[in-house]
Design an enzyme around this catalytic site. Structure first.
Site, PDB file in Angstrom:
ATOM      1  N   SER A 276       0.848  -1.193   0.000  1.00 16.24           N
ATOM      2  CA  SER A 276       0.000   0.000   0.000  1.00 16.24           C
ATOM      3  C   SER A 276       0.878   1.236   0.000  1.00 16.24           C
ATOM      4  O   SER A 276       2.063   1.177   0.325  1.00 16.24           O
ATOM      5  CB  SER A 276      -0.896   0.012   1.241  1.00 16.24           C
ATOM      6  OG  SER A 276      -0.158   0.393   2.396  1.00 16.24           O
ATOM      7  N   ASP A 277       0.295   2.378  -0.349  1.00 22.69           N
ATOM      8  CA  ASP A 277       0.998   3.628  -0.088  1.00 22.69           C
ATOM      9  C   ASP A 277       0.799   3.978   1.386  1.00 22.69           C
ATOM     10  O   ASP A 277       0.031   3.333   2.105  1.00 22.69           O
ATOM     11  CB  ASP A 277       0.496   4.742  -1.006  1.00 22.69           C
ATOM     12  CG  ASP A 277       1.563   5.809  -1.247  1.00 22.69           C
ATOM     13  OD1 ASP A 277       2.481   5.944  -0.411  1.00 22.69           O
ATOM     14  OD2 ASP A 277       1.485   6.515  -2.266  1.00 22.69           O
ATOM     15  N   TRP A 278       1.486   4.999   1.828  1.00 23.49           N
ATOM     16  CA  TRP A 278       1.546   5.375   3.247  1.00 23.49           C
ATOM     17  C   TRP A 278       0.133   5.544   3.829  1.00 23.49           C
ATOM     18  O   TRP A 278      -0.590   6.474   3.483  1.00 23.49           O
ATOM     19  CB  TRP A 278       2.336   6.672   3.370  1.00 23.49           C
ATOM     20  CG  TRP A 278       2.655   7.137   4.746  1.00 23.49           C
ATOM     21  CD1 TRP A 278       1.789   7.675   5.645  1.00 23.49           C
ATOM     22  CD2 TRP A 278       3.944   7.142   5.381  1.00 23.49           C
ATOM     23  NE1 TRP A 278       2.440   8.017   6.797  1.00 23.49           N
ATOM     24  CE2 TRP A 278       3.774   7.708   6.671  1.00 23.49           C
ATOM     25  CE3 TRP A 278       5.215   6.740   4.990  1.00 23.49           C
ATOM     26  CZ2 TRP A 278       4.836   7.878   7.560  1.00 23.49           C
ATOM     27  CZ3 TRP A 278       6.271   6.911   5.877  1.00 23.49           C
ATOM     28  CH2 TRP A 278       6.077   7.465   7.140  1.00 23.49           C
ATOM     29  N   GLU A 279      -0.260   4.611   4.697  1.00 23.10           N
ATOM     30  CA  GLU A 279      -1.554   4.628   5.390  1.00 23.10           C
ATOM     31  C   GLU A 279      -2.753   4.653   4.441  1.00 23.10           C
ATOM     32  O   GLU A 279      -3.853   5.047   4.840  1.00 23.10           O
ATOM     33  CB  GLU A 279      -1.643   5.812   6.361  1.00 23.10           C
ATOM     34  CG  GLU A 279      -0.673   5.709   7.528  1.00 23.10           C
ATOM     35  CD  GLU A 279      -0.892   6.790   8.579  1.00 23.10           C
ATOM     36  OE1 GLU A 279      -1.651   7.753   8.313  1.00 23.10           O
ATOM     37  OE2 GLU A 279      -0.302   6.679   9.663  1.00 23.10           O
ATOM     38  N   SER A 280      -2.567   4.233   3.195  1.00 25.73           N
ATOM     39  CA  SER A 280      -3.697   4.310   2.261  1.00 25.73           C
ATOM     40  C   SER A 280      -4.795   3.314   2.612  1.00 25.73           C
ATOM     41  O   SER A 280      -5.961   3.521   2.244  1.00 25.73           O
ATOM     42  CB  SER A 280      -3.226   4.095   0.820  1.00 25.73           C
ATOM     43  OG  SER A 280      -2.726   2.791   0.620  1.00 25.73           O
TER      44      SER A 280
END
Length: 738
Positions: A276-280
């Site tokens: 995932s992207d950062w906290e997505s």
């Protein structure tokens, strides 16, 4: 020493079958909590990570407990060794995977990727990625979150700096090249790192150019424009892929099974790991697609997202796994993909193979790397205007004024995502110019405006001194543009004008009637209509990295003949956005012979045309295109057609020209763009010399997706265009017969 380490050492890499067998054997020994720990990626100590990386005491303990599978923002041979030592104290002794944003270099900072794409040099993109990987690997890094391959048609979006512009053909070539560069010929070598192609998908189509915003594009646009660079990167062997923040068709991309499983793993047969992207995953709750964090995590892992970046949701999923909301098969598959990435890097055989402080010292900021940074910067520069051959400047001018706060800035030359790149390593424009001029030349510097990070300077207090400096000089170089922190992630702009009072300063200096050159240092296309009309010479220099000042001076004084070509269209006004060369036609296209015809697709207050089109760029040479010809006007089946054009250098200066081939399918069952890039050749042509650019195309190059999204080729006519940019071309007709 640098050469000793540059090729890297390898281990006897296991076969895919043996790696899978060993991974499955390990999975069979793992508890649910240990499995979830492998899917958990956390950032190290972020308090001062660009200068000093750190790992918190609690994180060392989590590593020992098997609760962290990967870390990001952690680097350095010594620090990563300590982390691996902690991992060797865990029950199963599974090494940690270290990721880092090696976007355009590590300590040696290369041009921002958008700038480098303007070199139209696929080999260069691979070489800079290779050197970046060599430095990063020497510093304990296993994995880069690059390349970003998002097609970008809206320069308001700050992250245009990370990609290759607006065209899927060129973007695909560069995506594949950067994957090859990062990963090398053999991932078992200790100077290679895992590539991570991102952001899947259509992140560059954020509405309003506003970062993280909603995306609403058709499946056809996804498949024709936004998918191709990802597919090219995967075909080149990209080991990992990152999801995007935006939604697609009402579903956050991170939760989209259609994207992460149906397309990625089903249609494209991707075998690697998805992060995932950062906290997505967490943010899908804010999208309104999940009620709780646990719900979001269940949806994401079931969609096909293997690792949770910084959200710390997967690590707490044991209850949902035991309740059957996440099957053992899904969980084990995600863990298997993470473990296989570690096996491919040889970390199970030697967890410390990337932790060599001697190698780190020898390779980071190596002179050979700086030399490549200068070459890349030189090739990335685009000459936008050069009336009456204002450039190159003479090195023996009596007095030269250099004006602009950005001229003395080292930090802003690095661009955003410089990460561990340091201003003290960089060469400013002012310093580069001073090195180039003769001993008899006096360089007078005046700020004129403040290049203040975080805000646009509105003060004209420096104008008086700048005008005094210009009056004393034989020529004036004005450096304007954007500070680095006006670009990149979370730095969208509603205006594309020169920031603050910069254009006002140019106007004041223009009244002096001095020979004047404007150098742009920026991270996106800008609307510079007044400057483009009035100033005789304009150099687009982007944010070029640590060798920026030297490379810019090389071009200004003629040691290097500029050859860059734009990979994003420059608008006249922000109101034209989105503006890109490969648009569709309309039922009422504007008539060039009667541009004021009322009932046509046009503006009443502005031309439809861009300020500078895709593919545009001048040279100190003068190139003329003649005699476009095709080997046959009709072709069928597997036959190919050879397209040839003569390119003459009408000057006495040898130079390089990027010859571009475009094609239009004139009539099809699905409407086609007015032009599509299908090839390019970079020719070096001596003064007075003529060379031929030769292209070969066949039916496979002209195929498109039919209404069922299947590749097809239809009988009919095609228009072939060849020229030095997308707007100024010669053309010929072809016909494909059934």
């Amino acid at each position: 020493m640098a050469l000793l380490f540059s090729n890297g050492s390898t281990y006897a890499q296991l076969s895919d079958q043996e790696m899978t067998r060993r991974a499955d054997s390990l999975i069979a020994q793992m508890t649910v909590e240990e499995k979830l720990g492998q899917l958990n990626q956390v950032a190290g100590d972020l308090s001062n990570f660009k200068r000093v990386a750190g790992i918190l005491p609690v994180q060392f303990q989590q590593i020992r407990e098997g609760k962290i599978g990967s870390m990001l923002m952690v680097y350095g041979a010594d620090l990563t060794r300590k982390a691996q030592e902690a991992a060797m104290q865990s029950r199963l002794k599974i090494p940690v995977l270290f990721g880092f944003d090696v976007i355009h270099g590590y300590r040696t900072t290369f041009p921002i990727p958008l700038a480098e794409s303007c070199a139209w040099d696929v080999e260069l993109a691979e070489r800079t990625a290779r050197m970046a990987a060599t430095e990063a690997a020497a510093a304990g890094i296993h994995w880069t979150f690059a390349p970003m391959v998002d097609i970008a048609r809206d320069p308001r979006w700050g992250r245009v700096i990370e990609g290759a512009g607006e065209d899927p053909y060129l973007g695909s070539l560069i995506a594949a090249a950067r994957v090859r560069g990062f990963q090398g010929a053999d991932l078992s070598a200790d100077n290679t790192i895992l590539a991570c192609v991102k952001h899947f998908v259509a992140y560059g189509a954020a509405e309003g150019g506003r970062d993280y915003n909603t995306v609403d594009v058709s499946e056809r646009t996804l498949r024709e424009i936004y998918f191709p660079p990802f597919k090219a990167a995967i075909d080149a062997g990209a080991a990992t892929l990152m999801t995007s923040f935006n939604e697609i068709s009402g579903t956050p991309a991170t939760l989209s099974r259609f994207l992460m499983t149906d397309v990625l793993r089903g249609e494209w047969n991707f075998k690697g790991m998805v992060v995932s992207d950062w906290e997505s995953i967490n943010e899908s709750r804010v999208h309104g697609a999940a009620k709780t964090n646990d719900d979001a995590a269940v949806l994401a892992i079931n969609a096909g997202v293997d690792m949770d970046m910084e959200g710390e949701l997967y690590v707490n999923l044991a209850k949902e796994v035991r309740a059957g909301k996440v099957s053992d098969a899904v969980l084990n598959q995600a863990v298997r993909r993470v473990l296989l990435a570690k096996f491919k890097l040889g970390l199970f055989d030697d967890p410390f193979r990337y932790c060599n402080a001697e190698r780190e010292k020898a390779l980071v900021l190596n002179p050979a790397h700086r030399a490549l940074a200068r070459e890349a910067a030189q090739k990335s520069i685009v000459l936008l205007k050069n009336d009456k051959n204002m450039l190159p400047l003479r090195k023996d001018l009596k007095t030269l004024a250099v004006i602009g706060g950005l001229a003395e800035s080292k930090r802003d030359m690095l661009g955003e995502w410089e990460m561990v790149g340091r201003p003290e390593d960089a060469v400013s424009v002012l310093d580069g110019i001073k090195k180039q001029v003769s001993d008899k030349t006096t360089v007078i510097y005046s700020k004129g405006y403040e290049a203040t990070r975080g805000k646009e300077s509105l003060s004209k207090a420096g104008f008086v001194e700048a005008i005094k400096a210009a009056k004393k000089s034989d020529a004036v170089v004005v450096v304007v543009g954007e500070t680095a922190d006006m670009t990149g992630e979370a730095h969208s702009r509603a205006s594309l004008d020169l920031p603050g009072v910069q254009e006002d300063l140019i106007k004041e200096l223009h009244t002096l009637n001095k020979p004047m050159v404007v150098v742009l240092t920026n991270g996106r296309p800008l609307s510079i209509v007044w400057t483009a009309e009035k100033v005789p010479a304009i150099v687009e220099a982007w944010h070029l990295g640590i060798e920026a000042g030297n490379a810019i001076a090389d071009v200004l004084f003629g040691d290097v003949n500029p050859s860059g070509k734009l990979t994003m269209t420059f608008p006249r006004s922000v109101g034209q956005i989105p503006i890109y060369y490969n648009h569709k036609n309309t039922g009422r296209p504007i008539n060039p012979q009667n541009p004021n015809d009322r009932y046509k697709s046009r503006y009443i207050d502005l031309d439809n045309t861009p300020l500078y089109p895709f593919g545009y760029g001048l040279s100190y040479s003068s190139f003329e295109y003649k005699n476009l010809r095709v080997s046959q006007r009709e072709f069928r089946g597997s036959e190919s057609v050879t397209i040839t054009v003569d390119v003459t250098n009408n000057s006495t200066v040898a130079g390089e020209e990027v010859v571009q081939l475009y094609v239009r399918d004139d009539v099809a069952s699905v409407t086609r763009p007015v032009k599509e890039l299908k090839g390019f050749k970079k020719l070096r042509i001596g003064g007075g010399e003529t060379k031929q650019a030769v292209f070969t195309i066949s039916a496979k190059d002209l195929m498109f997706l039919d209404r069922a999204f299947k590749p097809t080729m239809e009988a009919g006519t095609f228009t072939v265009f060849v020229g030095g940019n997308s707007a100024q071309t010669l053309d010929e007709k072809l016909e494909y017969l059934p």
